[in-house]
Write an enzyme that holds these catalytic residues in place. Structure first.
Site, mmCIF file in Angstrom:
data_model
loop_
_atom_site.group_PDB
_atom_site.id
_atom_site.type_symbol
_atom_site.label_atom_id
_atom_site.label_comp_id
_atom_site.label_asym_id
_atom_site.label_seq_id
_atom_site.Cartn_x
_atom_site.Cartn_y
_atom_site.Cartn_z
ATOM 1 N N GLY A 132 -4.450 5.077 5.123
ATOM 2 C CA GLY A 132 -5.004 4.195 3.930
ATOM 3 C C GLY A 132 -4.893 2.774 4.274
ATOM 4 O O GLY A 132 -5.975 2.067 3.838
ATOM 5 N N TYR B 75 0.201 4.727 4.903
ATOM 6 C CA TYR B 75 0.354 5.075 6.249
ATOM 7 C C TYR B 75 -0.573 3.910 7.210
ATOM 8 O O TYR B 75 -1.637 4.022 6.929
ATOM 9 C CB TYR B 75 0.111 6.407 6.894
ATOM 10 N N ALA B 76 -0.321 3.455 8.441
ATOM 11 C CA ALA B 76 -1.134 2.566 9.139
ATOM 12 C C ALA B 76 -2.450 3.045 9.408
ATOM 13 O O ALA B 76 -3.544 2.479 9.286
ATOM 14 C CB ALA B 76 -0.441 2.009 10.127
ATOM 15 N N HIS B 77 -2.539 4.148 10.005
ATOM 16 C CA HIS B 77 -3.820 4.790 10.414
ATOM 17 C C HIS B 77 -4.715 5.465 9.396
ATOM 18 O O HIS B 77 -5.908 5.983 9.746
ATOM 19 C CB HIS B 77 -3.660 5.647 11.604
ATOM 20 N N LYS C 141 -4.689 4.565 -7.178
ATOM 21 C CA LYS C 141 -5.339 4.928 -5.804
ATOM 22 C C LYS C 141 -5.726 6.426 -5.780
ATOM 23 O O LYS C 141 -5.158 7.397 -6.027
ATOM 24 C CB LYS C 141 -4.098 5.088 -4.775
ATOM 25 N N HIS D 71 0.758 -1.110 -0.206
ATOM 26 C CA HIS D 71 -0.111 0.051 -0.109
ATOM 27 C C HIS D 71 0.710 1.171 -0.143
ATOM 28 O O HIS D 71 1.584 1.641 1.030
ATOM 29 C CB HIS D 71 -0.929 -0.107 1.137
ATOM 30 N N ASP D 72 0.688 2.084 -1.251
ATOM 31 C CA ASP D 72 1.190 3.439 -1.246
ATOM 32 C C ASP D 72 2.697 3.454 -1.161
ATOM 33 O O ASP D 72 3.183 4.371 -0.285
ATOM 34 C CB ASP D 72 0.485 4.282 -0.198
ATOM 35 N N ARG E 298 -9.007 15.332 -7.338
ATOM 36 C CA ARG E 298 -8.619 15.000 -6.095
ATOM 37 C C ARG E 298 -9.512 14.998 -5.016
ATOM 38 O O ARG E 298 -9.504 14.376 -3.679
ATOM 39 C CB ARG E 298 -7.225 15.911 -5.724
#
Length: 222
Positions: A154, A150-152, A121, A35-36, A87
């Site tokens: 996406g 980032y965990a919190h 994305k 992810h990202d 966006r």
């Protein structure tokens, strides 16, 4: 508009919250989502971040295990130079985002293979405006292993969205990074209690190898 992020100690197995569910990764049902992991997001950690080096190493281990177990590998990547209308509300929180093609590239150490799928994305959730759900369903995959940044944001949004689609999300705690250890811990705590299985790299690699061997053995006996 990203913050400058300082390295911190990644969670280890003993730190992980107890998951309300009791799921185990099963190779024939699983897919891996990286992810990202684009230069733009990773540059926020600064040059030579030991934490990011560890995260990348752990994601590489997950990818090797995925390839060995013949499970599909997906990446998410935001496009550069997005039109403000496209966006949407992300502009209000994060400004224009990525501007250059080089910023949008996946970090060299994790460059996608020809066989991998790179999803465009558009929002926090990897399922938003993508065909990820349809691809997984067509291949009989109902588990999604999630790693990256980032965990919190996406990662957690994607895990929650997977849960809503009856796809079991597995958040790999030491193959993710975040703004702060508190943000990282909060993401894992929420996921463990509400939408997913929180695990670590070693457990996922072991589960993939084990379930893949079982599948191969069953196939050879057929």
């Amino acid at each position: 508009m990203l913050p400058s992020i300082q390295s911190y100690q990644l969670p280890v197995a003993a730190d992980l919250p107890n998951s309300r569910a009791d799921w185990q990764v099963d190779a024939p049902h699983a897919a891996l989502l990286i992810h990202d992991m684009q230069n733009y997001f990773i540059d926020a950690f600064g040059a030579d971040s030991p934490m990011i080096a560890t995260v990348i190493d752990n994601i590489r281990s997950l990818r090797r295990a995925a390839v060995d177990a013949d499970i599909p590998v997906f990446y998410t990547a935001q496009p550069p130079n997005q039109d403000p209308a496209e966006r949407g509300l992300l502009w209000d929180f994060w400004g224009p985002g990525l501007q250059e093609e080089t910023e949008a590239e996946i970090v060299d150490a994790l460059s996608p293979r020809a066989a991998d799928t790179v999803l465009t994305k558009w929002r926090y959730d990897a399922f938003s405006r993508s065909d990820l759900e349809e691809i997984l369903a067509a291949d009989g995959r109902d588990q999604l292993i999630i790693a990256g940044v980032y965990a919190h944001i996406g990662c957690l949004a994607t895990a929650t969205s997977a849960f809503m689609r009856d796809i079991k999300p597995f958040l790999v705690a030491d193959a993710m990074a975040d703004f702060t250890p508190g943000d990282h811990r909060a993401a894992l705590t929420f996921a463990a209690a509400r939408c997913g299985q929180v695990t670590d790299t070693d457990h996922v690699v072991a589960d993939l190898a084990s379930s893949s061997r079982v599948t191969q053995a069953v196939g050879s006996d057929a």
